[in-house]
Design an enzyme around this catalytic site. Structure first.
Site, PDB file in Angstrom:
ATOM      1  N   SER A   1      -2.260  -8.534  10.536  1.00 17.20           N
ATOM      2  CA  SER A   1      -3.186  -7.791  11.402  1.00 17.20           C
ATOM      3  C   SER A   1      -4.475  -7.394  10.695  1.00 17.20           C
ATOM      4  O   SER A   1      -5.497  -7.198  11.342  1.00 17.20           O
ATOM      5  CB  SER A   1      -2.497  -6.533  11.924  1.00 17.20           C
TER       6      SER A   1
ATOM      7  N   ASP B   1      -6.785   3.305  13.111  1.00 18.23           N
ATOM      8  CA  ASP B   1      -5.498   3.664  13.718  1.00 18.23           C
ATOM      9  C   ASP B   1      -4.467   3.889  12.605  1.00 18.23           C
ATOM     10  O   ASP B   1      -4.835   3.993  11.426  1.00 18.23           O
ATOM     11  CB  ASP B   1      -5.056   2.613  14.754  1.00 18.23           C
TER      12      ASP B   1
ATOM     13  N   HIS C   1      -4.654   0.602  10.204  1.00 18.47           N
ATOM     14  CA  HIS C   1      -5.812  -0.294  10.047  1.00 18.47           C
ATOM     15  C   HIS C   1      -7.094   0.494   9.849  1.00 18.47           C
ATOM     16  O   HIS C   1      -7.303   1.519  10.504  1.00 18.47           O
ATOM     17  CB  HIS C   1      -5.928  -1.193  11.279  1.00 18.47           C
TER      18      HIS C   1
END
Ligand code: NAG
Ligand code: NAG
Ligand code: NAG
Ligand code: NAG
Ligand code: NAG
Ligand code: NAG
Length: 366
Positions: A41, A330, A333
């Site tokens: 991610s 978040d 991240h």
């Protein structure tokens, strides 16, 4: 560089009236850069959107993307992610997700990364794990050979930089299933991850790849998401996930050094993401941030969960007014502002942060 080659191109085409030689001459050998991105991610520009299964990252919604793209793209940040900045520093366009159904310019490279993806096939089924990313890369190699011929394609592949962020999800998944693993079991698991990763690197080498760049595993126990799920930690970090990351990072450094000594022409770069991010979490003001511990977007402790409303988009969450004041966007991240700093370190970091080469040097090397 760009305008010089453009002038050269005009000059050649005036003489020859030949747009083909113009195209060839406008890209003298060694000038055009190619970047292939593999990973999770942290580097996914939206590949999961194109998966048929509904997996992590597939349903990323506003406010992801708010700072730069003005809509959610599948990136887990308020704006650009690290590979976007690295591409920019290399004077390439932002690399689209490999799975996006568009006409791709593979001579620029492409991005195979997938949120949730790991090295091992058993990590988060339904995401694009590293072996699957490798099979996509093989399809790209085939397409480059068809377009450029074997010799030119090999040159592109040898000059390209292969940028990786992978392993974190393997350790999250191991930790969630084995929170009390013995040291020997931990070592065995790290050995399995590194063994499979080495196999992928060797295949890329056999296909022509020579320049490998890694962002190593981060301080996994210090993610706001990890803290939000473990209230007993207080303001501290979970030790085990970070210990797994440190074991992985030591093994990664050893294996890359070994590959360099065994494989002619193999060169590599390791960006010490573990310490670069850890230092931003612990000393945010040193880097221009106001908050290094909590996320900008989310709910619960440290706003570590549910940015964008969670999986089904219905969970309530808070959103800070200025993401650039935060290290974390978040629970897992970083913000665009942090991503730019991290990308600058990957591109041109000093040897104590990014070594033995940084990515700018890898590109510059014949
Ligand atoms: C998703 O399904 C479609 C239709 O079955 C297929 O053509 C496509 O390749 C699948 N996409 C991926 C990424 O597997
Ligand atoms: C996002 O919106 C801002 C402000 O309207 C604009 O300047 C910027 O170009 C937009 N970005 C993109 C990628 O469209
Ligand atoms: C396993 O670890 C958890 C969390 O660290 C701890 O609460 C629990 O007591 C441990 N269980 C065993 C069997 O050691
Ligand atoms: C790769 O991972 C699998 C589990 O997915 C494991 O059985 C195998 O031993 C690993 N290979 C190496 C070379 O470590
Ligand atoms: C949304 O997901 C949460 C778990 O993340 C669940 O508790 C809740 O019931 C779901 N709501 C709906 C409307 O599906
Ligand atoms: C790396 O070295 C530079 C000097 O070249 C120094 O300013 C910097 O603090 C060092 N960084 C780390 C993380 O040790």
């Amino acid at each position: 560089m760009v305008s010089l080659s453009y002038l050269f191109c005009v000059f050649v085409s005036l003489l020859d009236d030949d747009p083909v030689s113009c195209h060839v001459q406008s890209k003298p050998e060694g000038e055009h850069k190619t970047l292939f991105v593999f990973g999770d991610s942290l580097f996914d520009p939206g590949n999961n959107k194109y998966l048929n299964s509904s997996v992590e990252g597939g349903s990323i919604s506003w406010p992801y993307g708010e700072t730069f793209f003005n809509h959610s793209t599948g990136r887990l940040s308020d704006g650009r992610i690290v590979p976007d900045f690295v591409a920019q520093f290399a004077e390439l366009p932002i690399l689209p997700p490999y799975l996006q159904p568009i006409a791709h310019h593979f001579t620029d490279g492409t991005n195979f990364a997938s949120a949730g993806g790991g090295v091992l096939v058993q990590t988060h089924p339904g995401t694009i794990n590293l072996p699957a990313q490798l099979s996509y890369f093989k399809a790209v190699v085939k397409s480059l050979k068809q377009k450029l011929g074997d010799v030119e394609a090999k040159k592109v592949l040898m000059r390209a930089v292969y940028l990786f962020s992978i392993g974190g999800n393997d350790y999250f998944s191991f930790y969630s299933e084995n929170p009390n693993a013995s040291q020997s079991y931990q070592r065995q698991y790290v050995g399995m991850v590194i063994g499979n990763l080495t196999g992928v690197l060797k295949e890329i080498y056999d296909l022509g790849g020579r320049k490998i760049a890694f962002q190593n595993a981060g301080p996994l126990g210090c993610l706001p998401a990890m803290k939000a799920r473990s209230p007993q930690l207080g303001s501290g970090c979970a030790e085990e996930p970070s210990a797994l990351a440190r074991l992985h990072n030591r093994a990664l450094a050893n294996v890359l050094k070994k590959l360099e000594s065994k494989l002619p022409g193999f060169k590599y770069s390791i960006f010490d993401y573990y310490n670069a991010l850890g230092d931003r979490v612990n000393n945010p003001s040193k880097y221009g941030f106001k908050n290094g511990k909590a996320a900008c977007c989310g709910s619960g402790a440290y706003r570590g969960m549910n940015c964008g409303g969670g999986r089904n988009g219905t969970e309530p969450y808070d959103l800070c007014s200025n993401p650039s004041e935060y290290v974390w966007f978040d629970g897992g991240h970083t913000t665009e502002t942090a991503n730019r700093q991290l990308a600058e370190l990957i591109w041109s970091g000093a040897p104590n942060v990014t070594g033995p080469y940084n990515v700018q040097q890898l590109f510059g090397h014949a």
